[in-house]
Design a protein around this motif. Structure first.
Motif, mmCIF file in Angstrom:
data_model
loop_
_atom_site.group_PDB
_atom_site.id
_atom_site.type_symbol
_atom_site.label_atom_id
_atom_site.label_comp_id
_atom_site.label_asym_id
_atom_site.label_seq_id
_atom_site.Cartn_x
_atom_site.Cartn_y
_atom_site.Cartn_z
ATOM 1 N N ASP A 190 0.801 -1.227 0.000
ATOM 2 C CA ASP A 190 0.000 0.000 0.000
ATOM 3 C C ASP A 190 0.833 1.276 0.000
ATOM 4 O OD1 ASP A 190 -2.321 -1.477 -0.008
ATOM 5 O OD2 ASP A 190 -2.683 -1.269 2.150
ATOM 6 N N THR A 191 1.982 1.260 0.664
ATOM 7 C CA THR A 191 2.789 2.468 0.788
ATOM 8 C C THR A 191 4.194 2.310 0.206
ATOM 9 O OG1 THR A 191 3.561 1.837 2.981
ATOM 10 C CG2 THR A 191 1.566 3.205 2.871
ATOM 11 N N PHE A 192 4.477 1.200 -0.470
ATOM 12 C CA PHE A 192 5.835 0.888 -0.927
ATOM 13 C C PHE A 192 5.779 0.002 -2.159
ATOM 14 C CE2 PHE A 192 9.429 -2.059 -0.943
ATOM 15 C CZ PHE A 192 10.520 -1.229 -0.726
ATOM 16 N N ILE A 193 6.523 0.369 -3.200
ATOM 17 C CA ILE A 193 6.658 -0.465 -4.401
ATOM 18 C C ILE A 193 8.133 -0.509 -4.765
ATOM 19 C CG2 ILE A 193 6.047 -0.794 -6.830
ATOM 20 C CD1 ILE A 193 3.562 0.969 -6.301
ATOM 21 N N ALA A 194 8.633 -1.699 -5.088
ATOM 22 C CA ALA A 194 10.020 -1.853 -5.539
ATOM 23 C C ALA A 194 10.032 -2.528 -6.901
ATOM 24 C CB ALA A 194 10.821 -2.672 -4.539
ATOM 25 N N TRP A 195 10.909 -2.056 -7.766
ATOM 26 C CA TRP A 195 11.045 -2.587 -9.114
ATOM 27 C C TRP A 195 12.403 -3.245 -9.252
ATOM 28 C CZ3 TRP A 195 8.775 1.847 -7.682
ATOM 29 C CH2 TRP A 195 7.467 2.077 -8.094
ATOM 30 N N GLY A 196 12.441 -4.362 -9.967
ATOM 31 C CA GLY A 196 13.675 -5.097 -10.198
ATOM 32 C C GLY A 196 13.362 -6.566 -10.291
ATOM 33 N N ALA A 197 14.380 -7.383 -10.098
ATOM 34 C CA ALA A 197 14.223 -8.835 -10.100
ATOM 35 C C ALA A 197 14.942 -9.382 -8.872
ATOM 36 C CB ALA A 197 14.797 -9.437 -11.374
ATOM 37 N N MET A 198 14.238 -10.143 -8.060
ATOM 38 C CA MET A 198 14.864 -10.739 -6.883
ATOM 39 C C MET A 198 16.076 -11.549 -7.328
ATOM 40 S SD MET A 198 13.462 -9.919 -4.094
ATOM 41 C CE MET A 198 11.955 -9.379 -3.338
ATOM 42 N N GLY A 199 17.206 -11.288 -6.686
ATOM 43 C CA GLY A 199 18.432 -11.981 -7.040
ATOM 44 C C GLY A 199 19.145 -11.379 -8.240
ATOM 45 N N GLY A 200 18.556 -10.326 -8.829
ATOM 46 C CA GLY A 200 19.171 -9.665 -9.979
ATOM 47 C C GLY A 200 19.947 -8.434 -9.554
ATOM 48 N N ALA A 201 20.102 -7.519 -10.488
ATOM 49 C CA ALA A 201 20.781 -6.255 -10.201
ATOM 50 C C ALA A 201 19.979 -5.466 -9.162
ATOM 51 C CB ALA A 201 20.911 -5.454 -11.495
ATOM 52 N N PRO A 202 20.612 -4.516 -8.486
ATOM 53 C CA PRO A 202 19.879 -3.699 -7.511
ATOM 54 C C PRO A 202 18.649 -3.043 -8.122
ATOM 55 C CG PRO A 202 22.226 -3.313 -7.310
ATOM 56 C CD PRO A 202 22.026 -4.150 -8.546
ATOM 57 N N GLY A 203 17.601 -2.923 -7.321
ATOM 58 C CA GLY A 203 16.348 -2.336 -7.764
ATOM 59 C C GLY A 203 16.141 -0.936 -7.221
ATOM 60 N N VAL A 204 15.006 -0.354 -7.591
ATOM 61 C CA VAL A 204 14.607 0.976 -7.132
ATOM 62 C C VAL A 204 13.231 0.853 -6.488
ATOM 63 C CG1 VAL A 204 13.982 3.313 -7.868
ATOM 64 C CG2 VAL A 204 15.909 2.164 -8.944
ATOM 65 N N ALA A 205 13.017 1.538 -5.382
ATOM 66 C CA ALA A 205 11.728 1.512 -4.692
ATOM 67 C C ALA A 205 11.238 2.934 -4.454
ATOM 68 C CB ALA A 205 11.854 0.791 -3.351
ATOM 69 N N ALA A 206 9.929 3.095 -4.430
ATOM 70 C CA ALA A 206 9.293 4.357 -4.055
ATOM 71 C C ALA A 206 8.415 4.080 -2.847
ATOM 72 C CB ALA A 206 8.460 4.909 -5.209
ATOM 73 N N THR A 207 8.458 4.976 -1.868
ATOM 74 C CA THR A 207 7.696 4.760 -0.647
ATOM 75 C C THR A 207 7.212 6.069 -0.057
ATOM 76 O OG1 THR A 207 7.734 3.635 1.501
ATOM 77 C CG2 THR A 207 9.702 4.855 0.903
ATOM 78 N N LYS A 208 6.074 5.995 0.603
ATOM 79 C CA LYS A 208 5.645 7.099 1.450
ATOM 80 C C LYS A 208 6.453 6.948 2.736
ATOM 81 C CE LYS A 208 0.986 7.723 -0.283
ATOM 82 N NZ LYS A 208 -0.420 7.857 0.094
ATOM 83 N N PRO A 209 6.999 8.042 3.284
ATOM 84 C CA PRO A 209 7.815 7.927 4.490
ATOM 85 C C PRO A 209 7.058 7.251 5.644
ATOM 86 C CG PRO A 209 8.146 10.058 3.498
ATOM 87 C CD PRO A 209 6.998 9.414 2.766
ATOM 88 N N PHE A 210 7.757 6.360 6.321
ATOM 89 C CA PHE A 210 7.190 5.601 7.426
ATOM 90 C C PHE A 210 6.688 6.507 8.541
ATOM 91 C CE2 PHE A 210 7.667 3.318 11.479
ATOM 92 C CZ PHE A 210 6.819 2.239 11.241
#
Length: 126
Positions: free
Chosen positions: A35-55
């Motif tokens: 709901d407040t966090f999405i990460a893009w990439g592939a698990m075990g792949g290159a580093p990913g990028v995430a967008a989040t509403k601050p905790f």
């Protein structure tokens, strides 16, 4: 060592549209989606990028001097990712082109929340 980089957002649906388009150019999709966090990439792949509403519930702000660099394999791909970023609401921070004499080729942009990114490749051995 880096698994993913997290960038703050005040509008997760807008960030999702922006990063869905960028991730597509890298051949990946969402690897985590809450709901407040999405990460893009592939698990075990290159580093990913995430967008989040601050905790803490406070407004997300941009770090001065903070930038995420996304690596691709060609100047054409640099241009494509940069173009998609601008098309999806990003702003120009430096059009794609060579930087210096060491084969570093990059385009710089900010996402709709103001986070600075670049997309780059090496065109010759550094």
């Amino acid at each position: 060592m880096i698994g993913y980089v997290t960038l703050g957002t005040n509008d997760l649906p807008r960030a999702a549209e922006f990063y869905d388009a960028i991730a597509k150019e890298f051949g990946v999709g969402r690897m985590m989606d809450f709901d407040t966090f999405i990460a893009w990439g592939a698990m075990g792949g290159a580093p990913g990028v995430a967008a989040t509403k601050p905790f803490d519930g406070e407004k997300a702000t941009v770090g001065n001097g903070t930038m995420v660099a996304l690596q691709v394999d060609s100047p054409d791909k640099v241009q494509k990712v940069y173009d998609v970023a601008i098309e999806k609401g990003g702003t120009d921070e430096g059009a794609p082109g060579p930087r210096g004499d060491d084969g570093f080729y990059a385009g710089y942009f900010r996402d709709p929340d103001g986070n600075k990114l670049n997309v780059f490749c090496m065109t010759q051995a550094g």
